[in-house]
Write a protein that holds these residues in place. Structure first.
Motif, PDB file in Angstrom:
ATOM      1  N   VAL A  97      23.112 -69.323  -0.608  1.00 27.48           N
ATOM      2  CA  VAL A  97      22.871 -68.793   0.741  1.00 27.48           C
ATOM      3  C   VAL A  97      22.159 -67.435   0.682  1.00 27.48           C
ATOM      4  O   VAL A  97      21.224 -67.175   1.442  1.00 27.48           O
ATOM      5  N   PHE A  98      22.583 -66.590  -0.235  1.00 28.64           N
ATOM      6  CA  PHE A  98      22.085 -65.209  -0.261  1.00 28.64           C
ATOM      7  C   PHE A  98      21.117 -64.948  -1.418  1.00 28.64           C
ATOM      8  O   PHE A  98      21.002 -63.819  -1.885  1.00 28.64           O
ATOM      9  N   ALA A  99      20.411 -65.976  -1.855  1.00 24.55           N
ATOM     10  CA  ALA A  99      19.501 -65.830  -2.994  1.00 24.55           C
ATOM     11  C   ALA A  99      18.440 -64.737  -2.797  1.00 24.55           C
ATOM     12  O   ALA A  99      18.187 -63.949  -3.716  1.00 24.55           O
ATOM     13  N   PRO A 100      17.769 -64.634  -1.635  1.00 29.69           N
ATOM     14  CA  PRO A 100      16.770 -63.559  -1.481  1.00 29.69           C
ATOM     15  C   PRO A 100      17.386 -62.167  -1.621  1.00 29.69           C
ATOM     16  O   PRO A 100      16.790 -61.281  -2.247  1.00 29.69           O
ATOM     17  N   TRP A 101      18.584 -61.979  -1.049  1.00 27.50           N
ATOM     18  CA  TRP A 101      19.238 -60.674  -1.150  1.00 27.50           C
ATOM     19  C   TRP A 101      19.597 -60.356  -2.589  1.00 27.50           C
ATOM     20  O   TRP A 101      19.409 -59.236  -3.062  1.00 27.50           O
ATOM     21  N   LEU A 102      20.119 -61.354  -3.315  1.00 25.23           N
ATOM     22  CA  LEU A 102      20.475 -61.143  -4.716  1.00 25.23           C
ATOM     23  C   LEU A 102      19.245 -60.882  -5.574  1.00 25.23           C
ATOM     24  O   LEU A 102      19.277 -60.075  -6.507  1.00 25.23           O
ATOM     25  N   THR A 103      18.141 -61.575  -5.262  1.00 27.36           N
ATOM     26  CA  THR A 103      16.901 -61.342  -5.996  1.00 27.36           C
ATOM     27  C   THR A 103      16.433 -59.911  -5.806  1.00 27.36           C
ATOM     28  O   THR A 103      15.988 -59.254  -6.753  1.00 27.36           O
ATOM     29  N   LYS A 104      16.541 -59.423  -4.590  1.00 28.82           N
ATOM     30  CA  LYS A 104      16.173 -58.032  -4.305  1.00 28.82           C
ATOM     31  C   LYS A 104      17.088 -57.074  -5.072  1.00 28.82           C
ATOM     32  O   LYS A 104      16.639 -56.030  -5.567  1.00 28.82           O
ATOM     33  N   LEU A 105      18.348 -57.444  -5.201  1.00 28.43           N
ATOM     34  CA  LEU A 105      19.298 -56.608  -5.923  1.00 28.43           C
ATOM     35  C   LEU A 105      18.943 -56.540  -7.408  1.00 28.43           C
ATOM     36  O   LEU A 105      19.024 -55.477  -8.037  1.00 28.43           O
ATOM     37  N   ILE A 106      18.528 -57.666  -7.988  1.00 29.51           N
ATOM     38  CA  ILE A 106      18.172 -57.707  -9.409  1.00 29.51           C
ATOM     39  C   ILE A 106      16.876 -56.948  -9.664  1.00 29.51           C
ATOM     40  O   ILE A 106      16.747 -56.214 -10.638  1.00 29.51           O
ATOM     41  N   ALA A 107      15.890 -57.181  -8.806  1.00 27.69           N
ATOM     42  CA  ALA A 107      14.559 -56.578  -9.004  1.00 27.69           C
ATOM     43  C   ALA A 107      14.189 -55.827  -7.728  1.00 27.69           C
ATOM     44  O   ALA A 107      13.407 -56.310  -6.903  1.00 27.69           O
ATOM     45  N   PHE A 108      14.765 -54.661  -7.560  1.00 31.37           N
ATOM     46  CA  PHE A 108      14.635 -53.913  -6.310  1.00 31.37           C
ATOM     47  C   PHE A 108      13.192 -53.502  -6.025  1.00 31.37           C
ATOM     48  O   PHE A 108      12.810 -53.299  -4.877  1.00 31.37           O
ATOM     49  N   GLY A 109      12.388 -53.398  -7.082  1.00 30.62           N
ATOM     50  CA  GLY A 109      11.001 -52.981  -6.896  1.00 30.62           C
ATOM     51  C   GLY A 109      10.070 -54.089  -6.445  1.00 30.62           C
ATOM     52  O   GLY A 109       8.907 -53.829  -6.134  1.00 30.62           O
ATOM     53  N   PHE A 110      10.554 -55.339  -6.409  1.00 29.40           N
ATOM     54  CA  PHE A 110       9.712 -56.459  -5.968  1.00 29.40           C
ATOM     55  C   PHE A 110       9.438 -56.341  -4.468  1.00 29.40           C
ATOM     56  O   PHE A 110      10.320 -55.980  -3.683  1.00 29.40           O
ATOM     57  N   ASP A 111       8.220 -56.712  -4.070  1.00 27.86           N
ATOM     58  CA  ASP A 111       7.921 -56.751  -2.641  1.00 27.86           C
ATOM     59  C   ASP A 111       8.410 -58.084  -2.059  1.00 27.86           C
ATOM     60  O   ASP A 111       8.884 -58.964  -2.776  1.00 27.86           O
ATOM     61  N   GLU A 112       8.275 -58.241  -0.738  1.00 24.49           N
ATOM     62  CA  GLU A 112       8.825 -59.417  -0.062  1.00 24.49           C
ATOM     63  C   GLU A 112       8.171 -60.715  -0.537  1.00 24.49           C
ATOM     64  O   GLU A 112       8.833 -61.745  -0.671  1.00 24.49           O
ATOM     65  N   ALA A 113       6.867 -60.684  -0.800  1.00 21.33           N
ATOM     66  CA  ALA A 113       6.169 -61.891  -1.257  1.00 21.33           C
ATOM     67  C   ALA A 113       6.676 -62.337  -2.625  1.00 21.33           C
ATOM     68  O   ALA A 113       6.871 -63.534  -2.876  1.00 21.33           O
ATOM     69  N   THR A 114       6.909 -61.380  -3.510  1.00 22.19           N
ATOM     70  CA  THR A 114       7.401 -61.706  -4.846  1.00 22.19           C
ATOM     71  C   THR A 114       8.826 -62.235  -4.788  1.00 22.19           C
ATOM     72  O   THR A 114       9.187 -63.181  -5.497  1.00 22.19           O
ATOM     73  N   ILE A 115       9.645 -61.646  -3.917  1.00 23.74           N
ATOM     74  CA  ILE A 115      11.021 -62.121  -3.741  1.00 23.74           C
ATOM     75  C   ILE A 115      11.032 -63.555  -3.217  1.00 23.74           C
ATOM     76  O   ILE A 115      11.846 -64.390  -3.642  1.00 23.74           O
ATOM     77  N   ALA A 116      10.118 -63.868  -2.305  1.00 26.91           N
ATOM     78  CA  ALA A 116      10.025 -65.232  -1.764  1.00 26.91           C
ATOM     79  C   ALA A 116       9.690 -66.239  -2.860  1.00 26.91           C
ATOM     80  O   ALA A 116      10.145 -67.390  -2.815  1.00 26.91           O
ATOM     81  N   LEU A 117       8.913 -65.822  -3.854  1.00 27.94           N
ATOM     82  CA  LEU A 117       8.590 -66.700  -4.979  1.00 27.94           C
ATOM     83  C   LEU A 117       9.781 -66.855  -5.928  1.00 27.94           C
ATOM     84  O   LEU A 117      10.004 -67.942  -6.485  1.00 27.94           O
ATOM     85  N   ALA A 118      10.543 -65.777  -6.120  1.00 25.49           N
ATOM     86  CA  ALA A 118      11.612 -65.773  -7.116  1.00 25.49           C
ATOM     87  C   ALA A 118      12.913 -66.395  -6.616  1.00 25.49           C
ATOM     88  O   ALA A 118      13.659 -67.003  -7.391  1.00 25.49           O
ATOM     89  N   ALA A 119      13.226 -66.267  -5.323  1.00 25.33           N
ATOM     90  CA  ALA A 119      14.530 -66.692  -4.796  1.00 25.33           C
ATOM     91  C   ALA A 119      14.838 -68.171  -5.040  1.00 25.33           C
ATOM     92  O   ALA A 119      15.966 -68.507  -5.441  1.00 25.33           O
ATOM     93  N   PRO A 120      13.888 -69.107  -4.827  1.00 23.89           N
ATOM     94  CA  PRO A 120      14.204 -70.515  -5.120  1.00 23.89           C
ATOM     95  C   PRO A 120      14.553 -70.741  -6.588  1.00 23.89           C
ATOM     96  O   PRO A 120      15.400 -71.587  -6.902  1.00 23.89           O
TER      97      PRO A 120
END
Length: 464
Positions: A97-120
């Protein structure tokens, strides 16, 4: 028994690491060190972090002493399995459920587009944790029986599955290759679980375990196990939390920095796993049983033997790896999308990691004494202080040294971890281990290693 188990673990780890390096060579060639390699390594980082802290680290160190003391071992193992499986399943569903938030937590410097690629990819990779937890519990039961081969060699199955995924990705774009790698992780986890089920059946443990699943009665050994496990989460997690911190801070640096840390850490982990982890896994059941049945003196003899074996091996690996860091990186990774610039950056990071090889390896060994004596709370305090040192040093060194500074900070925190662990073991008892004949032998090993390194450099000079 200890030496045989050590060699079994070492050979199994060596086979796995050779396959792991083949996997990394293919990863470097197909993905390189860029956006797509970074998002996969970030996605794979989270289940690996939880696996090493909860499954392989704190769990094993708390489970094996409790399993040794338990009068109804099948009931104890089944009860722990059900409770942990439920917890990990809930945790996994939350990650979905919270994959995008967790991805941001792991790699805080990633922008939104990169997080969208990494979360799945984070969602896919996290299911590996549930599989590897079952593997770890089964492995602990097999280690109690003195069987190490299945666990030692089963990690190779994960690497084989990921190699297969990379070979299928050879003609595909890097983004699709990252997806294929993620599914390869799950296939590898399923294969590892299957081999451990077969081993449990062979050693007549599966029937006892499954027969207790339907009896949810709480074992008398469980309260102390959960208390020690909770303390062990911190006590055995310094290296893993340091690696997590490295990834988080490296996300603020240029693309490729996370990959430099990953590739260098993979090389660093080879001698650490091949020698320190293999020996620790082999010696831990012996120390635990000796303390229960034969007394402290026998357990200390096991520890002293392990100390000198590790000193010889890790000192030689540190010297050789530091002097040959560029050659090792060039030989393993410089092909395809991984060029000369990436080789230089990765080699520098590797040198910084190798500063901590000996202290991390020896700290792991001496921490076994604390775990076997149920001193997980003491180990947790030591680990927490070491982690704070790592955070301070990382923030201080990331500016001038970038990714290499993060690796150096991790290594220096390992020195602190070792010093405090030895103090908890007993400074006088540690000094009693330092025999002159062994020190002379260590100097001889280092001189021989230096001569071998010089020969290798001369051979490779014409190729670099």
């Amino acid at each position: 028994m200890v030496i045989r188990s050590f060699f079994t673990n070492s050979i199994g780890i060596l086979v796995s690491r050779i396959l792991g390096f083949i996997r990394d060579i293919l990863t470097a060639s197909i993905l390189g060190a860029n956006l797509y390699s970074d998002i996969f390594f970030v996605a794979f980082k989270l289940p690996n972090l939880f696996r090493r802290i909860f499954a392989e680290g704190a769990f094993t160190q708390a489970f094996l002493p409790a399993f040794t003391r338990a009068t109804k071992k099948g009931l104890f193992a089944a009860s722990v399995f059900l409770r942990f499986s439920f917890f990990i399943l809930i945790l996994t569903l939350l990650v979905m459920v919270f994959a995008p938030w967790l991805t941001k937590l792991i790699a805080f410097g990633f922008d939104e587009a990169t997080i969208a690629l990494a979360a799945p990819l984070v969602r896919i990779n996290f299911w590996y944790l549930l599989l590897i937890y079952g593997v770890t519990l089964a492995a602990s039961m097999l280690h109690y029986r003195g069987h190490f081969a299945t666990t030692a060699f089963s990690t190779a199955l994960l690497n084989l599955a990921m190699i297969g995924a990379l070979l299928l990705s050879n003609t595909q774009d890097p983004h699709q290759a990252a997806w294929n790698l993620s599914f390869g992780v799950l296939v590898g986890g399923l294969l590892q679980a299957l081999t451990h089920l077969i081993a449990l059946k062979k050693f007549r443990l599966l029937k006892v375990f499954l027969g207790s699943i339907g009896r949810p009665k709480k074992s008398a050994t469980e309260p102390s196990f959960y208390r020690n496990f909770f303390h062990g989460v911190l006590g055995g997690s310094t290296a893993q939390l340091s690696a997590f911190l490295d990834t988080w801070l490296a996300s603020f640096l240029a693309f490729g920095s996370i990959s430099y840390l990953y590739y260098a850490n993979r090389v660093f982990q080879l001698p650490l796993a091949l020698f320190a982890i293999a020996l620790s896994v082999a010696i831990f059941p012996n120390i635990t049983k000796a303390l229960k049945r034969e007394g402290e003196e026998k357990a200390r003899r096991f520890l002293e033997k392990g100390f000198w074996i590790l000193c010889y091996l890790l000192c030689a690996a540190t010297l050789g790896g530091t002097l040959l860091s560029h050659e090792i990186t060039w030989l393993l990774f410089e092909r395809g999308s991984f060029g000369a610039k990436e080789t230089l950056n990765t080699a520098l990071v590797l040198q910084m990691y190798l500063v901590g090889l000996l202290p991390f390896g020896l700290a792991r060994l001496f921490s076994l004494w604390l775990y076997a004596n149920q001193m997980q709370a003491r180990a947790a305090k030591i680990s927490a202080f070491s982690l704070m040192v790592n955070i301070v040093l990382s923030l201080a060194l990331i500016g001038p040294l970038e990714a290499a500074g993060l690796a150096l900070a991790s290594s220096l925190s390992g020195v602190v971890l070792f010093a405090l662990t030895v103090h908890a073991y007993g400074t006088r008892a540690f000094l009693a281990i330092m025999r002159p004949q062994n020190i002379i032998g260590l100097i001889g090993v280092l001189l021989a290693t230096g001569a071998l390194v010089w020969i290798i450099k001369e051979i490779l000079r014409g190729y670099l």
